[in-house]
Write a protein that holds these residues in place. Structure first.
Motif, mmCIF file in Angstrom:
data_model
loop_
_atom_site.group_PDB
_atom_site.id
_atom_site.type_symbol
_atom_site.label_atom_id
_atom_site.label_comp_id
_atom_site.label_asym_id
_atom_site.label_seq_id
_atom_site.Cartn_x
_atom_site.Cartn_y
_atom_site.Cartn_z
ATOM 1 N N THR A 1 0.855 -1.178 0.000
ATOM 2 C CA THR A 1 0.000 0.000 0.000
ATOM 3 C C THR A 1 0.891 1.229 0.000
ATOM 4 O OG1 THR A 1 -1.662 -1.194 1.236
ATOM 5 C CG2 THR A 1 -1.797 1.207 1.261
ATOM 6 N N MET A 2 0.584 2.166 -0.873
ATOM 7 C CA MET A 2 1.387 3.369 -1.017
ATOM 8 C C MET A 2 0.797 4.477 -0.163
ATOM 9 S SD MET A 2 3.697 2.912 -3.518
ATOM 10 C CE MET A 2 3.906 4.571 -4.060
ATOM 11 N N LEU B 1 -3.852 -2.143 -11.668
ATOM 12 C CA LEU B 1 -3.464 -0.990 -10.877
ATOM 13 C C LEU B 1 -4.688 -0.424 -10.171
ATOM 14 C CD1 LEU B 1 -0.904 0.824 -10.461
ATOM 15 C CD2 LEU B 1 -1.769 2.237 -12.300
ATOM 16 N N THR B 2 -4.570 -0.210 -8.870
ATOM 17 C CA THR B 2 -5.635 0.436 -8.096
ATOM 18 C C THR B 2 -5.134 1.819 -7.713
ATOM 19 O OG1 THR B 2 -6.331 -1.689 -7.227
ATOM 20 C CG2 THR B 2 -7.132 0.259 -6.089
ATOM 21 N N LYS C 1 -11.921 5.801 -6.465
ATOM 22 C CA LYS C 1 -11.039 4.647 -6.601
ATOM 23 C C LYS C 1 -11.168 4.064 -8.005
ATOM 24 C CE LYS C 1 -9.640 0.633 -3.933
ATOM 25 N NZ LYS C 1 -9.904 -0.176 -2.748
ATOM 26 N N LEU C 2 -10.039 3.959 -8.697
ATOM 27 C CA LEU C 2 -10.003 3.389 -10.038
ATOM 28 C C LEU C 2 -9.259 2.059 -9.990
ATOM 29 C CD1 LEU C 2 -8.895 6.589 -11.991
ATOM 30 C CD2 LEU C 2 -11.217 5.741 -11.698
ATOM 31 N N ILE D 1 -1.152 5.824 -6.271
ATOM 32 C CA ILE D 1 -1.227 4.377 -6.486
ATOM 33 C C ILE D 1 -1.394 3.697 -5.143
ATOM 34 C CG2 ILE D 1 -0.015 2.346 -7.331
ATOM 35 C CD1 ILE D 1 1.389 4.194 -9.352
ATOM 36 N N ASP D 2 -2.481 2.950 -5.016
ATOM 37 C CA ASP D 2 -2.787 2.245 -3.771
ATOM 38 C C ASP D 2 -2.303 0.810 -3.810
ATOM 39 O OD1 ASP D 2 -5.582 0.778 -2.258
ATOM 40 O OD2 ASP D 2 -4.104 1.995 -1.193
ATOM 41 N N ASP D 3 -2.366 0.168 -4.968
ATOM 42 C CA ASP D 3 -2.065 -1.259 -5.054
ATOM 43 C C ASP D 3 -1.762 -1.609 -6.495
ATOM 44 O OD1 ASP D 3 -1.860 -3.885 -4.176
ATOM 45 O OD2 ASP D 3 -4.008 -4.272 -4.250
#
Length: 165
Positions: free
Chosen positions: A86-87, A115-116, A124-125, A159-161
């Motif tokens: 997690t960023m 990419l999340t 959230k994309l 970038i979350d994930d």
């Protein structure tokens, strides 16, 4: 006339299995349930385990070996090629360098990843894409969305994930 015991010999198969689940841990749980059947005598999970990567990245002793999952049967797990950390904006620089190195590797290998991204206002994309470029001066990541056939640019801290396919 009684039947004697039949001689059974072991047969080794090499397979790749895709299990769709919300998280790597849930997919691993389903896989372990499948593999713990009585007909499966032993198995090795060589890649795909993402558990413990955040702990590994945040430990000071980087030379130590990563933890391996040991279940009912012998299981070994070298470090996966696609961890999903997690960023956050307060991520240690070592972790950020590790993530940048992975993104550069995905770019070099033209790897398809999911990419999340969390945009402003909590939007959230979740997109299947390939990494096109990383601009270290602006910390921008340019990606090609394979379904929409469009190029998007995100800040590294958005970038979350990410998970490689």
């Amino acid at each position: 006339m009684s039947q004697g015991k039949q001689n059974h010999t072991g047969h080794l198969f090499t397979v790749e299995i895709l299990i769709e689940e919300a998280t790597n841990g849930l997919a691993m749980e389903k896989l372990l349930h499948l593999l713990n059947a009585q007909t499966v005598k032993d198995y090795q999970i060589l890649k795909g385990i993402e558990l413990g990567k955040l702990i590994e990245m945040n430990t000071t002793n980087k030379e130590s070996t990563p933890p391996s999952y040991t279940g009912k049967k012998a299981v070994t797990s070298p470090p996966p090629a696609t961890p999903a950390p997690t960023m956050t904006s307060t991520a240690p620089s070592g972790a950020a360098d590790h993530i940048i190195t992975q993104l550069e590797g995905f770019k070099a290998n033209n790897t398809l990843i999911r990419l999340t991204v969390i945009k402003g206002q909590g939007i959230k994309l979740n997109l299947p894409c390939r990494i096109l470029n990383y601009d270290s001066s602006n910390q921008n990541v340019a990606v090609y969305h394979v379904d929409e056939k469009k190029v998007y640019s995100f800040k590294l801290n958005e970038i979350d994930d990410y998970v490689a396919f």
